[in-house]
Each structure stands twice: as C-alpha cells, then as structure tokens.
Design an enzyme around this catalytic site. Structure first.
Site, PDB file in Angstrom:
ATOM      1  N   ASP A  49     -12.846   9.623  -9.037  1.00 44.77           N
ATOM      2  CA  ASP A  49     -11.762  10.593  -8.807  1.00 44.77           C
ATOM      3  C   ASP A  49     -12.368  11.978  -8.620  1.00 44.77           C
ATOM      4  O   ASP A  49     -12.970  12.531  -9.538  1.00 44.77           O
ATOM      5  CB  ASP A  49     -10.824  10.553 -10.032  1.00 44.77           C
ATOM      6  CG  ASP A  49      -9.787  11.663  -9.993  1.00 44.77           C
ATOM      7  OD1 ASP A  49      -9.488  12.154  -8.895  1.00 44.77           O
ATOM      8  OD2 ASP A  49      -9.279  12.026 -11.080  1.00 44.77           O
ATOM      9  N   ASP A  53      -7.027  14.062 -10.867  1.00 45.92           N
ATOM     10  CA  ASP A  53      -5.657  13.590 -11.133  1.00 45.92           C
ATOM     11  C   ASP A  53      -5.616  12.199 -11.767  1.00 45.92           C
ATOM     12  O   ASP A  53      -4.544  11.628 -11.954  1.00 45.92           O
ATOM     13  CB  ASP A  53      -4.805  13.625  -9.852  1.00 45.92           C
ATOM     14  CG  ASP A  53      -5.299  12.634  -8.805  1.00 45.92           C
ATOM     15  OD1 ASP A  53      -6.324  11.956  -9.037  1.00 45.92           O
ATOM     16  OD2 ASP A  53      -4.661  12.531  -7.735  1.00 45.92           O
ATOM     17  N   ASP A  57     -10.314   8.399  -5.304  1.00 43.03           N
ATOM     18  CA  ASP A  57      -9.969   8.857  -3.958  1.00 43.03           C
ATOM     19  C   ASP A  57     -11.176   8.769  -3.033  1.00 43.03           C
ATOM     20  O   ASP A  57     -12.290   8.436  -3.467  1.00 43.03           O
ATOM     21  CB  ASP A  57      -9.398  10.288  -4.011  1.00 43.03           C
ATOM     22  CG  ASP A  57     -10.252  11.208  -4.870  1.00 43.03           C
ATOM     23  OD1 ASP A  57     -11.489  11.137  -4.725  1.00 43.03           O
ATOM     24  OD2 ASP A  57      -9.707  11.977  -5.692  1.00 43.03           O
ATOM     25  N   ASP A 126      -8.923  -3.181   4.721  1.00 41.69           N
ATOM     26  CA  ASP A 126      -8.113  -4.293   4.245  1.00 41.69           C
ATOM     27  C   ASP A 126      -6.791  -4.276   5.006  1.00 41.69           C
ATOM     28  O   ASP A 126      -6.071  -3.276   4.977  1.00 41.69           O
ATOM     29  CB  ASP A 126      -7.865  -4.079   2.741  1.00 41.69           C
ATOM     30  CG  ASP A 126      -7.601  -5.350   1.991  1.00 41.69           C
ATOM     31  OD1 ASP A 126      -6.842  -6.182   2.504  1.00 41.69           O
ATOM     32  OD2 ASP A 126      -8.135  -5.491   0.881  1.00 41.69           O
ATOM     33  N   GLU A 282      -8.486 -13.894   3.710  1.00 40.07           N
ATOM     34  CA  GLU A 282      -8.317 -14.373   2.334  1.00 40.07           C
ATOM     35  C   GLU A 282      -7.662 -15.751   2.415  1.00 40.07           C
ATOM     36  O   GLU A 282      -6.583 -15.891   2.996  1.00 40.07           O
ATOM     37  CB  GLU A 282      -7.417 -13.418   1.550  1.00 40.07           C
ATOM     38  CG  GLU A 282      -7.219 -13.870   0.118  1.00 40.07           C
ATOM     39  CD  GLU A 282      -6.084 -13.140  -0.618  1.00 40.07           C
ATOM     40  OE1 GLU A 282      -6.076 -13.188  -1.847  1.00 40.07           O
ATOM     41  OE2 GLU A 282      -5.211 -12.539   0.050  1.00 40.07           O
TER      42      GLU A 282
HETATM   43  C1  GLC Z   1      -3.604 -10.561  -1.713  1.00 40.35           C
HETATM   44  C2  GLC Z   1      -4.245  -9.359  -2.368  1.00 40.35           C
HETATM   45  C3  GLC Z   1      -3.517  -9.057  -3.635  1.00 40.35           C
HETATM   46  C4  GLC Z   1      -2.094  -8.720  -3.285  1.00 40.35           C
HETATM   47  C5  GLC Z   1      -1.444  -9.825  -2.474  1.00 40.35           C
HETATM   48  C6  GLC Z   1      -0.201  -9.358  -1.819  1.00 40.35           C
HETATM   49  O1  GLC Z   1      -3.747 -11.702  -2.466  1.00 40.35           O
HETATM   50  O2  GLC Z   1      -5.608  -9.607  -2.563  1.00 40.35           O
HETATM   51  O3  GLC Z   1      -4.107  -8.024  -4.362  1.00 40.35           O
HETATM   52  O4  GLC Z   1      -1.366  -8.498  -4.449  1.00 40.35           O
HETATM   53  O5  GLC Z   1      -2.277 -10.282  -1.427  1.00 40.35           O
HETATM   54  O6  GLC Z   1      -0.485  -8.484  -0.778  1.00 40.35           O
END
Ligand code: GLC
Length: 591
Positions: A49, A53, A57, A126, A282
């Site tokens: 941070d 705060d 970040d 992501d 994922e």
């Molecule tokens: C994926 C992410 C997780 C999130 C979920 C919903 O599993 O890694 O952190 O809560 O998707 O987006």
C-alpha cells in the site's frame, strides 16, 4: 544378490555441478516463452500500500519491482484491477477498460507495465468472462425493461414461467444462483454473488463488445490473460432440472455448455490470435483440459486446475484433518495423469496456491513448528520448480506465509465464507456455524489474502497507515521479507536458488520427460526428468518423519546434488538401495 551397501556423502553445491546446456532440442516440442515461465501471482489488494489507506495499490507494486525481479520470475499475473464495487474483490467488474480507484490510475498502470518490461518481466491481467458487476452499465440497462437493447446481455427467466430450476451459488446467503428482480418481474442468473450477474455469451453483440475490452489491454502492451472460470461462458440456457437424465456430470448443468469451444475459438480469432500473448484458463477437475489447450484447436495455451479439489475431504476414519501423505498421493496421481493427458499436445501447468486456496504451506506442507514450516515450504517449491509445465507461484509463498486462521467471522472479508456462515447459522444453528469457522481456518480463501509481510515494522511494512483491509498475520515479526533476506537458510533464499535452477536446466526441467519413481511410496514423491541427454532425479518427503525411497537409479550414476533444503552438507544418504530423506527433505539430483 544382496545389494552392496553404499553410503554416499556428497558435498556438492550448485556451482560444483558443472553442466553443459544446449538448446538443440526436438523442434516438435515448440518452445515458447510462456512454457518456460515462472509466473508470480500478485493479489494487488494485499501486496503493498503506497498511500496509507490500508489497501494495496499499483504504486505499491511499482515500489517493489526490484524485489520481484530479484526472485527470478518471468511473468506477473495481477488479479483484477478494474473498477468494481468489490463484492468479490474485483471479480465483479463494472468497467473493463479502466483502473479501480483503490488501486490508482491509468498512468500508474502504464508506469507499472513499463517498469516490468524494462526488467524483462511480462504482465498478464485477469479477465472475468462469465459475469460482470450488477453495477456495470450493461446490467443497469438490462434490468430496466424486457425490451431494452441490453436485455440479452444477461440471462433472464421471466417469472410467469414459474420458479427457475435450482442452480447453486456459493456466494449467496440463500445459496441460490437466481435472483428475483421485481422491476421486470424476472429472475437473473448469478453463479457467483448476486452482484455478479452471468453474461449471456449466446448473444453475438455482447461477445463483440466484450472482445473490445480484451483488445484494449493487449493494445496497451500486456502479455496475456488469465481467464476466470473460463468454461462457464457457455451453458445449457434451457436450464434443465438437475436430475442426471440429461447430463451425467454435475458440471455440465452449469458450464462447459454446447458452444464453449465455439466461443473460445471465436475469442482466439478476434483477440488472442492477433497478439504474441499467453492465455491460461481457470479450470476444474471435471473438464478435459486437452480439449481447450491443444494448440491445433486455437483456444487457450493452458488451463490450471487446483489440485486441492482432488484431495479426499476426510480421512477413512471420518476425520477432516487430512494428512500430508494422503494429500501427496492425490497430488501425485493428479499431476501424473495431467502429464500423460497433455503429453503430446496442450501444455501442463503446475500450481499449489493462489487467492482461492489456503496458503500452500499450511495446506500441502506443515506449519506446526517454524522449522517444519520452512522445510515444507522449501519442499513444495522444489516440486513446483522441477515439474514439467508452466509454474504458477502465489505471492507471499516465497517467504513461507501461512494460514492466518481467523477466530471470528467479523475478521473475514471473503464473500464465500460470509455467505456460507450466514446460511449455516440460520439453517443449522450456532454449533454448526462454529464448526464451519474451524474448517475455514484450514480452507478459507482469506488465509491467502492477508497483507504481504515485508518487514517487522507495524502492519508488516505493508502500509504506513494504522489499519489494513484484512488483518495482518500475527507471525509477521518472524516471517517477513527483510528477515529472510538476511537469513541464508530462509525460504526466500531457497526460492531464488530453485527458480534459477529451473532456468539453468530448462531443457530438462521445463521440456524434459517426466516419469514416476517408486510410484506407490506412501510419503515420498519422486520422479525422474529426462531431456537433453541428462537425467534429473527429484525426491521429496511429504512428511514430518524420516522416509526412504527407491534409489536404484543412483546405483551406477555419479550423482551430483543440485538442490537440497537441508544445508548441512550431508549429501545423499543411500543404503541398501534406498535413499533416506529427513522430515520434509527435498533433493534434486543430477545423475
Ligand atoms: C474465480 C476466481 C475467484 C472468484 C470467482 C468468481 O474462481 O478465481 O476468486 O471469486 O472466479 O469470479
């Protein structure tokens, strides 16, 4: 014939093991940067941070770029940094092409990206494809009327059709994935929190709008994406009752629908195929990752699956305290099957921790004493750095951070823990809720989300402020970066060595073949990596007791220890055809 007793005491260091490297490898193995990468995941809320705060970040990360570089990692994966009401900490995106104000500005982002690239580190973001925030303008429009142009950007079930077939949500206090909206007398679908409505990928206009956001960041120069719950984008939109007459697998009712490959291939054509970028989806244990990652299909480069999901939930006697040897056996069989599934096409990933899992040391290792904590973290690092596949490493694990094990529900931020707790308390009562809290000490996601421990300063040096968004793990005076920089035995120092080893022996450790050694050993995970005319044997004791493993391969070799987490120079202890390992000892041996 009785095998001769051999006692090898080899005092060898990394520098003593001379080797010649050559990059002259089988061209069919198609070498690329992302296969060779060690990926370092940063949870931006918890890393550093810069403005006091209490929330991490982008400038905080910028301040630590030299540290990240010193680890030897190649790629950084940042959890979502886009504007979000933070119902699920950034996984509820309200604008796909801007920066969350908690984290800074677009200028900060540009500086971060440039700073990484200057240091030879790539950056992946992501991407949340299955849902947006309910505060995204698309959803705000969608809910206004049944004939709004954005209505079909989401999944709606008109109430006159009755109550929709049940779908479960882990993140809803009612555990239901349908939410009634009186404005248009309809239910909308949200597999995750009620503030995360599922996007309707059946709608080509939505898909094209979505791709614009994806290209925006690639045009800025990012190096790829981690794609959140990637196979969820297509589902059977008739939403049949779950009765296993239509599909055999539970997952098929939720995701991996009839058009999943069409959409991902379109995504490749419209976005990924136009850039030199890496993509990792994922996944979950019920999908065949080869179907998504075979390069000829032009979808994703890789998928990762959390091996925690294949570990038995309890011991044969019903105890929920699953021992590390049982976990290791599940891990071994998972990674061995993955390796054979993806042997000829696709590409594997290796991962033991991330923001959705407990800390790897506490889950896969043993944090019952500081000594075992250190050794087991190092043993797990050894596994990650010597397996075939792209390595994913979660920030903080390189210093051996462990589960915080919060006592009170008020300490938790995670919507999963809070929703389940509320549901259990109201449906089953206080005793069941207390039991759930115990289970969350072992498995809750917030264990991995506590602030990064930089030093023994107040708040672990994470912030100059007096509060943090999630409490700091109280062990920070002992476990922190500054202390480990000064300690030659530390997890941090070992991480750097192991990471360097992976790069030095890339032809074998990244691309070489993998085969199990002593496949049924109850506590030792051992395997051979072969490639580039060299053989590397790895033996890792997943227990706090001494153990032995078959040492036939050492018999006629002149072994050289490349890496050992016991630094007392005892070398290899081989007797009667067995290699002895001390508690959580890991050895990497060039044969
Ligand atoms: C994926 C992410 C997780 C999130 C979920 C919903 O599993 O890694 O952190 O809560 O998707 O987006």
């Amino acid at each position: 014939m009785k095998q001769s007793t051999l006692l090898l005491s080899v005092l060898l260091t990394l520098t003593a093991c001379q080797k010649e490297t050559t990059t002259d490898l089988d061209p069919s193995q198609q070498h690329t940067w992302w296969k060779e990468a060690v990926i370092y995941q940063i949870y931006p809320r918890s890393y550093a941070d810069s403005d006091g705060d209490g929330v991490g970040d982008l400038r905080g990360i910028i301040q630590h770029l030299d540290y990240i570089q010193s680890l030897g990692v190649d790629v950084v994966w940042l959890n979502p940094i886009f504007p979000s009401p933070n119902d699920d900490n950034g996984y509820d995106v309200s604008d796909y092409t801007a920066i969350m104000s908690d984290f800074g500005t677009m200028q900060d982002f540009d500086e971060l990206l440039a700073g990484m690239h200057q240091r030879g580190i790539r950056l992946i973001l992501d991407l949340v494809v299955n849902h947006s925030s309910d505060e995204h303008p698309w959803f705000q429009e969608s809910r206004k009327s049944r004939n709004n142009p954005y209505r079909d950007y989401y999944h709606w079930w008109p109430a006159e059709k009755g109550i929709p077939p049940h779908r479960h949500s882990d993140m809803d206090p009612d555990l239901s994935a349908w939410r009634y909206d009186s404005l248009t007398n309809a239910y909308y679908l949200h597999y995750f929190s009620r503030k995360q409505p599922d996007l309707n990928w059946e709608n080509p206009r939505m898909r094209q709008d979505f791709y614009k956001g994806m290209r925006f960041w690639l045009d800025k120069g990012i190096d790829g994406y981690r794609i959140d719950v990637a196979s969820y984008c297509s589902k059977d939109t008739l939403f049949p009752e779950i009765d296993f007459t239509r599909y055999k697998s539970f997952g098929d009712y939720y995701c991996h629908g009839p058009h999943v490959h069409d959409y991902l291939q379109e995504m490749y054509r419209e976005v990924f195929g136009k850039y030199d970028c890496m993509t990792v989806g994922e996944g979950n244990p019920w999908i065949n990752t080869l179907d998504f990652t075979d390069a000829r299909r032009k979808e994703f480069n890789m998928f990762y699956v959390n091996a925690n999901d294949v570990v038995p939930k309890q011991m044969p006697d019903g105890s929920p305290l699953v021992t590390s040897d049982v976990k290791m056996q599940a891990l071994r069989s998972f990674y061995t099957s993955q390796d054979s599934l993806l042997h000829d096409a696709g590409w594997p990933t290796v991962i033991l921790g991330n923001h959705d899992l407990p800390r790897m040391q506490s889950y896969w290792g043993d944090d019952s004493t500081p000594e075992l904590a250190r050794l087991s973290s190092q043993a797990l690092i050894t596994f990650l750095m010597t397996m075939r596949g792209t390595v994913f490493f979660y920030g903080g694990d390189e210093i051996g951070m462990n589960n915080v094990r919060f006592e009170h529900i008020e300490d938790y931020n995670d919507i999963v823990t809070r929703s389940y707790y509320a549901n259990i308390l109201s449906t089953k009562g206080a005793a069941a809720a207390a039991e759930y809290l115990e289970q969350q000490k072992r498995e809750g996601r917030d264990n991995a989300r506590t602030p990064m421990q930089w030093s023994s300063d107040p708040q672990a040096g994470f912030t100059t402020g007096s509060t943090t968004w999630l409490k700091v793990n109280p062990n920070y005076p002992q476990v922190n970066v500054a202390a480990e920089e000064a300690d030659s035995l530390s997890v941090l120092q070992y991480f750097r060595k192991a990471c360097a080893l992976r790069h030095t022996y890339k032809p074998t450790l990244v691309y070489g073949e993998y085969s199990l050694v002593d496949a049924h050993n109850p506590t030792v995970f051992s395997y051979l990596r072969t490639g580039n005319d060299e053989r590397i044997l790895v033996a890792i004791n997943f227990s706090a007791s001494p153990a032995v493993v078959d040492a036939t391969l050492l018999k006629d070799a002149s072994p050289c220890v490349l890496l050992d987490n016991y630094l007392d120079n005892q070398g290899l202890q081989v007797s009667e055809g067995k290699l002895s390992l001390r508690p959580w000892q890991a050895q990497v041996i060039l044969l």
